[in-house]
Design an enzyme around this catalytic site. Structure first.
Site, PDB file in Angstrom:
ATOM      1  N   SER A 141       0.865  -1.187   0.000  1.00  0.00           N
ATOM      2  CA  SER A 141       0.000   0.000   0.000  1.00  0.00           C
ATOM      3  C   SER A 141       0.896   1.231   0.000  1.00  0.00           C
ATOM      4  CB  SER A 141      -0.859   0.002   1.273  1.00  0.00           C
ATOM      5  OG  SER A 141      -1.482   1.267   1.437  1.00  0.00           O
ATOM      6  N   TYR A 154      -1.313  -1.189  10.418  1.00  0.00           N
ATOM      7  CA  TYR A 154      -1.507  -1.494   8.994  1.00  0.00           C
ATOM      8  C   TYR A 154      -0.323  -0.974   8.180  1.00  0.00           C
ATOM      9  CZ  TYR A 154      -3.589  -1.334   4.298  1.00  0.00           C
ATOM     10  OH  TYR A 154      -3.831  -1.487   2.946  1.00  0.00           O
ATOM     11  N   ALA A 155       0.040   0.302   8.403  1.00  0.00           N
ATOM     12  CA  ALA A 155       1.138   0.900   7.624  1.00  0.00           C
ATOM     13  C   ALA A 155       2.437   0.134   7.864  1.00  0.00           C
ATOM     14  CB  ALA A 155       1.297   2.371   8.004  1.00  0.00           C
TER      15      ALA A 155
HETATM   16  N1  NAD Z   1      -8.794  -0.519  -1.088  1.00  0.00           N
HETATM   17  C1  NAD Z   1      -7.710   0.243  -0.959  1.00  0.00           C
HETATM   18  O1  NAD Z   1      -7.777   1.470  -1.041  1.00  0.00           O
HETATM   19  C2  NAD Z   1      -6.356  -0.379  -0.725  1.00  0.00           C
HETATM   20  C3  NAD Z   1      -5.250   0.472  -0.683  1.00  0.00           C
HETATM   21  C4  NAD Z   1      -3.987  -0.059  -0.476  1.00  0.00           C
HETATM   22  C5  NAD Z   1      -3.831  -1.424  -0.320  1.00  0.00           C
HETATM   23  N2  NAD Z   1      -4.911  -2.240  -0.354  1.00  0.00           N
HETATM   24  C6  NAD Z   1      -4.676  -3.681  -0.160  1.00  0.00           C
HETATM   25  O2  NAD Z   1      -5.263  -4.416  -1.201  1.00  0.00           O
HETATM   26  C7  NAD Z   1      -5.704  -5.683  -0.704  1.00  0.00           C
HETATM   27  C8  NAD Z   1      -7.176  -5.885  -1.037  1.00  0.00           C
HETATM   28  O3  NAD Z   1      -7.926  -4.844  -0.438  1.00  0.00           O
HETATM   29  P1  NAD Z   1      -9.472  -4.585  -0.748  1.00  0.00           P
HETATM   30  O4  NAD Z   1      -9.664  -3.136  -0.665  1.00  0.00           O
HETATM   31  O5  NAD Z   1      -9.894  -5.336  -1.945  1.00  0.00           O
HETATM   32  O6  NAD Z   1     -10.119  -5.248   0.561  1.00  0.00           O
HETATM   33  P2  NAD Z   1     -11.532  -5.975   0.791  1.00  0.00           P
HETATM   34  O7  NAD Z   1     -11.771  -5.904   2.250  1.00  0.00           O
HETATM   35  O8  NAD Z   1     -12.563  -5.456  -0.144  1.00  0.00           O
HETATM   36  O9  NAD Z   1     -11.219  -7.491   0.365  1.00  0.00           O
HETATM   37  C9  NAD Z   1     -10.303  -8.259   1.111  1.00  0.00           C
HETATM   38  C10 NAD Z   1     -10.555  -9.731   0.812  1.00  0.00           C
HETATM   39  O10 NAD Z   1      -9.645 -10.485   1.640  1.00  0.00           O
HETATM   40  C11 NAD Z   1     -10.376 -11.509   2.297  1.00  0.00           C
HETATM   41  N3  NAD Z   1      -9.757 -11.832   3.579  1.00  0.00           N
HETATM   42  C12 NAD Z   1      -9.605 -10.993   4.643  1.00  0.00           C
HETATM   43  N4  NAD Z   1      -9.074 -11.671   5.668  1.00  0.00           N
HETATM   44  C13 NAD Z   1      -8.867 -12.946   5.237  1.00  0.00           C
HETATM   45  C14 NAD Z   1      -8.354 -14.111   5.856  1.00  0.00           C
HETATM   46  N5  NAD Z   1      -7.978 -14.134   7.137  1.00  0.00           N
HETATM   47  N6  NAD Z   1      -8.292 -15.257   5.130  1.00  0.00           N
HETATM   48  C15 NAD Z   1      -8.708 -15.273   3.836  1.00  0.00           C
HETATM   49  N7  NAD Z   1      -9.216 -14.193   3.206  1.00  0.00           N
HETATM   50  C16 NAD Z   1      -9.292 -13.049   3.905  1.00  0.00           C
HETATM   51  C17 NAD Z   1     -11.773 -10.930   2.493  1.00  0.00           C
HETATM   52  O11 NAD Z   1     -12.752 -11.936   2.730  1.00  0.00           O
HETATM   53  C18 NAD Z   1     -11.976 -10.178   1.178  1.00  0.00           C
HETATM   54  O12 NAD Z   1     -12.500 -11.009   0.174  1.00  0.00           O
HETATM   55  C19 NAD Z   1      -5.409  -5.673   0.789  1.00  0.00           C
HETATM   56  O13 NAD Z   1      -4.169  -6.307   1.038  1.00  0.00           O
HETATM   57  C20 NAD Z   1      -5.303  -4.198   1.107  1.00  0.00           C
HETATM   58  O14 NAD Z   1      -4.522  -3.947   2.240  1.00  0.00           O
HETATM   59  C21 NAD Z   1      -6.170  -1.752  -0.547  1.00  0.00           C
END
Ligand code: NAD
Length: 258
Positions: A141, A154-155
């Site tokens: 991220s 998180y960071a």
């Molecule tokens: N959305 C953003 O702005 C953003 C920004 C930077 C980084 N990210 C990173 O991108 C990735 C996806 O984020 P997102 O926004 O799609 O999140 P989201 O919450 O929409 O989806 C996350 C998915 O991970 C699954 N998950 C969570 N914990 C789990 C576990 N213990 N075992 C198995 N599956 C698990 C959830 O069920 C879900 O399907 C993450 O790593 C997040 O940190 C997202």
């Protein structure tokens, strides 16, 4: 672009992971979806409809428990003889002030965001070494390059994901295995919706004001979409990126420039 490649995408029930997996399938890959959510089978059906030729497998497992990794590897081996791509996408965010972060919350965030990324990659890379090729893509991220007053754990976990990425890149590049990190900015998924809602409560501002704070820092003046990330993930994991290794690349509309 990914014709015939075998890919694993974690956290692929929804959001960025689902979109990455969809792009992979549209580009000709076979995909293993892994998610905690039992509705992962429904996502698998949706993806099958995108490409009837692709082999789609879903595994419902809690990836915060690294003890389950041997079972996951066995299940993957039942379906695929080789693995070309691993996307460590599953992750969580906890919107908390530094003073409110407990050891339990710290461990939850680090288990799924960092520990599983490391230990799953450690096992999958053994399968990739058999073919002397492969690609690991870790979802970090832009928060991992800065800090987050409402998500210090998180960071920190995402900064460590960048470090693990660089270690794998150095260790396994000699086997033709590329490892990179993708650093999204503010992408409209349920994760970002809940961060905006929680920050609104913590800062006593409206959700519109919180969203505007983000927009003020994004030169492209819009939040990202899962498609923005998915399409770039497909490029990084394809042979079009054959000389990209050990990088942490932002997909953020200019929100972060380092
Ligand atoms: N959305 C953003 O702005 C953003 C920004 C930077 C980084 N990210 C990173 O991108 C990735 C996806 O984020 P997102 O926004 O799609 O999140 P989201 O919450 O929409 O989806 C996350 C998915 O991970 C699954 N998950 C969570 N914990 C789990 C576990 N213990 N075992 C198995 N599956 C698990 C959830 O069920 C879900 O399907 C993450 O790593 C997040 O940190 C997202």
């Amino acid at each position: 672009m990914l014709q015939g490649k075998n890919a694993i995408v974690t956290g692929s029930y929804q959001g960025i992971g689902k979109e990455v997996a969809s792009k992979f399938v549209l580009e000709g890959a076979n995909v293993v979806l892994i998610d905690l959510n039992e509705k992962i089978t429904e996502t698998a059906l949706e993806l099958q409809n995108l490409n009837g030729e692709a082999k789609i497998v879903s595994i419902q497992k809690d990836l915060s428990n690294v003890g389950l990794i041997p079972e996951i590897i066995d299940e993957i081996k039942q379906h695929f003889n080789s693995v070309d791509i691993l996307v460590n996408n599953a992750g969580i965010y906890r919107t908390e002030n530094i003073s409110d972060i407990t050891e339990e919350s710290w461990d939850q965030v680090f288990n799924i965001n960092l520990k599983t990324t490391f230990f799953l990659s450690k096992e999958i890379v053994k399968l990739m070494m058999e073919n002397e090729s492969g690609c690991i893509l870790n979802l970090s991220s832009v928060a991992g390059k800065k800090g987050r007053p409402y998500g210090a754990h998180y960071a920190a976990s995402k900064a460590a994901v960048i470090s693990v990425t660089k270690s794998f890149a150095e260790a396994y590049g000699q086997y033709g295995i590329r490892t990179n990190a993708l650093c999204p900015g503010i992408i409209r998924t349920s994760m970002i919706e809940s961060i905006i809602n929680n920050r609104s409560a913590l800062e006593n501002k409206t959700t519109g004001e919180i969203e505007q704070q983000y927009l003020d820092k994004i030169p492209l003046n819009k939040l990202g979409t899962p498609e923005d990330v998915g399409q770039f993930a497909a490029v990084i994991c394809s042979d079009y990126s054959s000389y990209i290794n050990g990088q942490a690349i932002n997909v953020c509309g200019g929100f972060e420039t380092d």
